[in-house]
Design a protein around this motif. Structure first.
Motif, mmCIF file in Angstrom:
data_model
loop_
_atom_site.group_PDB
_atom_site.id
_atom_site.type_symbol
_atom_site.label_atom_id
_atom_site.label_comp_id
_atom_site.label_asym_id
_atom_site.label_seq_id
_atom_site.Cartn_x
_atom_site.Cartn_y
_atom_site.Cartn_z
ATOM 1 N N GLU A 132 0.813 -1.144 0.058
ATOM 2 C CA GLU A 132 -0.047 -0.137 0.015
ATOM 3 C C GLU A 132 0.710 1.247 -0.052
ATOM 4 O O GLU A 132 2.164 1.157 0.615
ATOM 5 N N LEU A 133 0.508 2.367 -0.702
ATOM 6 C CA LEU A 133 0.887 3.692 -0.552
ATOM 7 C C LEU A 133 0.529 4.326 0.988
ATOM 8 O O LEU A 133 -0.616 4.255 1.296
ATOM 9 N N GLY A 134 1.681 4.557 1.672
ATOM 10 C CA GLY A 134 1.495 5.180 3.033
ATOM 11 C C GLY A 134 1.584 6.914 2.735
ATOM 12 O O GLY A 134 2.310 7.166 1.969
ATOM 13 N N VAL A 135 0.611 7.325 3.266
ATOM 14 C CA VAL A 135 0.313 8.871 3.338
ATOM 15 C C VAL A 135 0.729 9.333 4.644
ATOM 16 O O VAL A 135 0.026 9.081 5.477
ATOM 17 N N VAL A 136 1.817 10.213 4.838
ATOM 18 C CA VAL A 136 1.885 10.799 6.145
ATOM 19 C C VAL A 136 1.460 12.125 6.206
ATOM 20 O O VAL A 136 1.967 12.957 5.606
ATOM 21 N N ILE A 137 0.598 12.611 7.210
ATOM 22 C CA ILE A 137 0.213 13.813 7.436
ATOM 23 C C ILE A 137 1.220 14.791 8.221
ATOM 24 O O ILE A 137 2.019 14.315 8.779
ATOM 25 N N GLY A 138 0.986 16.013 7.578
ATOM 26 C CA GLY A 138 2.154 17.092 8.047
ATOM 27 C C GLY A 138 1.682 17.908 9.063
ATOM 28 O O GLY A 138 2.656 18.689 9.441
ATOM 29 N N GLU A 139 0.437 18.154 9.061
ATOM 30 C CA GLU A 139 0.037 19.175 9.984
ATOM 31 C C GLU A 139 -1.354 18.807 10.732
ATOM 32 O O GLU A 139 -1.970 18.131 10.266
ATOM 33 N N ASP A 148 -7.834 20.951 -0.841
ATOM 34 C CA ASP A 148 -6.857 21.370 -0.092
ATOM 35 C C ASP A 148 -6.133 20.190 0.393
ATOM 36 O O ASP A 148 -5.340 20.631 1.075
ATOM 37 N N ALA A 149 -6.482 18.973 0.510
ATOM 38 C CA ALA A 149 -5.849 18.042 0.958
ATOM 39 C C ALA A 149 -4.181 17.825 0.733
ATOM 40 O O ALA A 149 -3.694 17.353 1.621
ATOM 41 N N ARG A 150 -3.838 17.874 -0.295
ATOM 42 C CA ARG A 150 -2.466 17.736 -0.814
ATOM 43 C C ARG A 150 -1.974 18.564 0.279
ATOM 44 O O ARG A 150 -0.714 18.249 0.611
ATOM 45 N N SER A 151 -2.115 19.768 0.655
ATOM 46 C CA SER A 151 -1.467 20.813 1.268
ATOM 47 C C SER A 151 -1.067 20.091 2.701
ATOM 48 O O SER A 151 -0.352 20.832 3.373
ATOM 49 N N VAL A 152 -1.958 19.224 3.179
ATOM 50 C CA VAL A 152 -1.558 18.617 4.620
ATOM 51 C C VAL A 152 -0.940 17.335 4.752
ATOM 52 O O VAL A 152 -0.723 16.798 5.791
ATOM 53 N N ILE A 153 -0.386 17.137 3.476
ATOM 54 C CA ILE A 153 0.421 15.805 3.449
ATOM 55 C C ILE A 153 1.881 16.302 3.566
ATOM 56 O O ILE A 153 2.488 17.029 2.571
ATOM 57 N N ALA A 154 2.828 15.593 4.460
ATOM 58 C CA ALA A 154 4.012 15.825 4.665
ATOM 59 C C ALA A 154 4.946 14.805 3.611
ATOM 60 O O ALA A 154 5.886 15.493 3.083
ATOM 61 N N GLY A 155 4.573 13.594 3.038
ATOM 62 C CA GLY A 155 5.312 12.802 2.199
ATOM 63 C C GLY A 155 4.692 11.355 2.283
ATOM 64 O O GLY A 155 3.446 10.965 2.906
ATOM 65 N N TYR A 156 5.290 10.598 1.721
ATOM 66 C CA TYR A 156 4.968 9.045 1.542
ATOM 67 C C TYR A 156 5.841 7.951 1.829
ATOM 68 O O TYR A 156 6.937 8.575 1.821
ATOM 69 N N LEU A 157 5.477 7.056 2.063
ATOM 70 C CA LEU A 157 6.251 5.921 2.557
ATOM 71 C C LEU A 157 5.727 4.473 1.565
ATOM 72 O O LEU A 157 4.512 4.404 1.374
ATOM 73 N N VAL A 158 6.364 3.647 1.680
ATOM 74 C CA VAL A 158 5.837 1.969 1.334
ATOM 75 C C VAL A 158 5.355 1.408 2.667
ATOM 76 O O VAL A 158 6.012 1.466 3.674
ATOM 77 N N THR A 159 4.223 0.682 2.339
ATOM 78 C CA THR A 159 3.693 0.002 3.546
ATOM 79 C C THR A 159 3.564 -1.553 3.032
ATOM 80 O O THR A 159 2.834 -1.549 2.055
ATOM 81 N N ILE A 223 -10.124 3.409 -5.777
ATOM 82 C CA ILE A 223 -11.773 3.908 -5.789
ATOM 83 C C ILE A 223 -12.017 5.303 -5.334
ATOM 84 O O ILE A 223 -12.536 6.115 -5.890
ATOM 85 N N TYR A 224 -11.469 5.628 -4.197
ATOM 86 C CA TYR A 224 -11.242 6.840 -3.698
ATOM 87 C C TYR A 224 -9.652 7.177 -3.434
ATOM 88 O O TYR A 224 -8.965 6.497 -2.804
ATOM 89 N N ASP A 225 -9.482 8.553 -4.154
ATOM 90 C CA ASP A 225 -8.234 8.939 -4.092
ATOM 91 C C ASP A 225 -7.647 9.384 -2.724
ATOM 92 O O ASP A 225 -8.536 9.538 -1.762
ATOM 93 N N ILE A 226 -6.449 9.566 -2.638
ATOM 94 C CA ILE A 226 -5.753 10.037 -1.138
ATOM 95 C C ILE A 226 -6.418 11.183 -0.816
ATOM 96 O O ILE A 226 -6.719 11.587 0.279
ATOM 97 N N TYR A 227 -6.790 12.292 -1.922
ATOM 98 C CA TYR A 227 -7.384 13.365 -1.291
ATOM 99 C C TYR A 227 -8.847 13.256 -0.608
ATOM 100 O O TYR A 227 -9.216 13.980 0.026
ATOM 101 N N GLU A 228 -9.583 12.351 -1.308
ATOM 102 C CA GLU A 228 -10.883 11.944 -0.846
ATOM 103 C C GLU A 228 -10.842 11.322 0.410
ATOM 104 O O GLU A 228 -11.777 11.589 1.117
ATOM 105 N N GLN A 229 -9.812 10.514 0.598
ATOM 106 C CA GLN A 229 -9.721 9.880 1.706
ATOM 107 C C GLN A 229 -9.529 10.968 3.184
ATOM 108 O O GLN A 229 -10.013 10.483 4.148
#
Length: 285
Positions: A132-139, A148-159, A223-229
């Motif tokens: 899975e693509l791991g999304v790490v929240i930045g704020e 606006d969802a991408r603006s709160v992402i700090a980065g990504y990792l492999v899970t 089905i639901y992209d990371i911003y919708e999530q």
């Protein structure tokens, strides 16, 4: 940047470093840098220039031990059946496709490093894998819009959302227990900051077991992209810096075919631009 937590292979104090090619540069000399990447994440905007310019001691990646980039998130959340092909294979096995986002907790005690062992529980013979693509929240954030969802992402990792199927589907219908066994949350190999990735919805994912390809898809099959999530979750709860979202797995998991993991198997999960994690399955001692 690619930010990692590491220690000398022979042991020693955990440090934070900047990955450059096949080397890692220590960042301990930058004010504000400790041993916690979660603590550093909120400071990334103001410390970025110093972190990128730091020229501390260098180590070959081959000579260090990489730890879980974030070992202490407040939350580790996963979404179920969020890839079209995976939902189709689940439906063929009699599992209905959810009509809305289906979220569950992975208890943070399951987190382990990118090369650490995965323990096969003695009480189960249905140990499964899920890249899975791991999304790490930045704020700290609440009520975030899709736009606006991408603006709160700090980065990504492999899970690898390791799952104990006979507990997941039969003994723990909320998913939490079947998803939370110790060592069943390998993540890494480092945190790749958001600015390094042109489009997180266009990344290639591949998982192999003993070199045999089992999962081979792109993140654009969600089905639901990371911003919708993020928008969906923040209607309910406040997300905090360092929180990890596992954003769904593609088709090819072991459950539909019964190809579960065995002791001695080596599982490698790789996502383009983010690196790879590789973990051996060992027996519970």
């Amino acid at each position: 940047m690619k930010l990692a937590r590491f220690s000398p292979a022979a042991g020693g104090v955990v440090r934070i470093g900047r990955v450059e090619g096949d080397e890692i540069v220590e960042l301990s000399g930058v004010p504000g840098v400790s041993t916690s990447l979660r603590a550093l994440i909120p400071q990334l905007p103001e410390l970025r220039e110093a972190l990128e310019a730091a020229s501390g001691p260098r180590h070959a990646l081959a000579d260090v031990h990489l730890h879980a980039p974030i070992d202490d998130p407040q939350k580790y959340l996963g979404i179920g059946m969020n890839y079209k092909e995976h939902a189709a294979e689940a439906a063929a096995a009699g599992i209905p496709t959810p009509t809305s986002q289906l979220w569950f907790n992975k208890q943070v005690s399951c987190i382990t490093g990118p090369t650490d062992d995965i323990v096969k529980p003695a009480i189960s013979d249905e140990l499964d894998y899920e890249i899975e693509l791991g999304v790490v929240i930045g704020e700290k954030c609440r009520h975030v819009s899709v736009e606006d969802a991408r603006s709160v992402i700090a980065g990504y990792l492999v899970t690898n959302d390791v799952s104990v199927r006979d507990w997941l589907q039969k003994r723990s219908p909320t998913f939490t227990l079947g998803k939370s066994f110790d060592t069943h949350g390998p993540i890494g190999p480092w945190l790749t900051t958001d600015d390094e990735i042109a489009d997180p919805l266009d990344l290639h994912m591949q998982l192999t077991v003993n070199g045999q390809v089992r999962q081979d898809f792109d993140t654009n099959d969600m089905i639901y992209d990371i911003y919708e999530q993020i928008a969906y979750l923040t209607q309910v709860m406040t997300l905090m810096p360092g929180d990890i979202l596992a954003t769904g797995t593609p088709a090819g998991i072991g459950a539909p075919t019964g190809r579960f993991l065995k002791v001695g198997d080596v599982v490698r999960a790789e996502i383009s631009g983010l690196g790879a994690i590789e973990n051996r399955v060992v027996a519970e001692g």
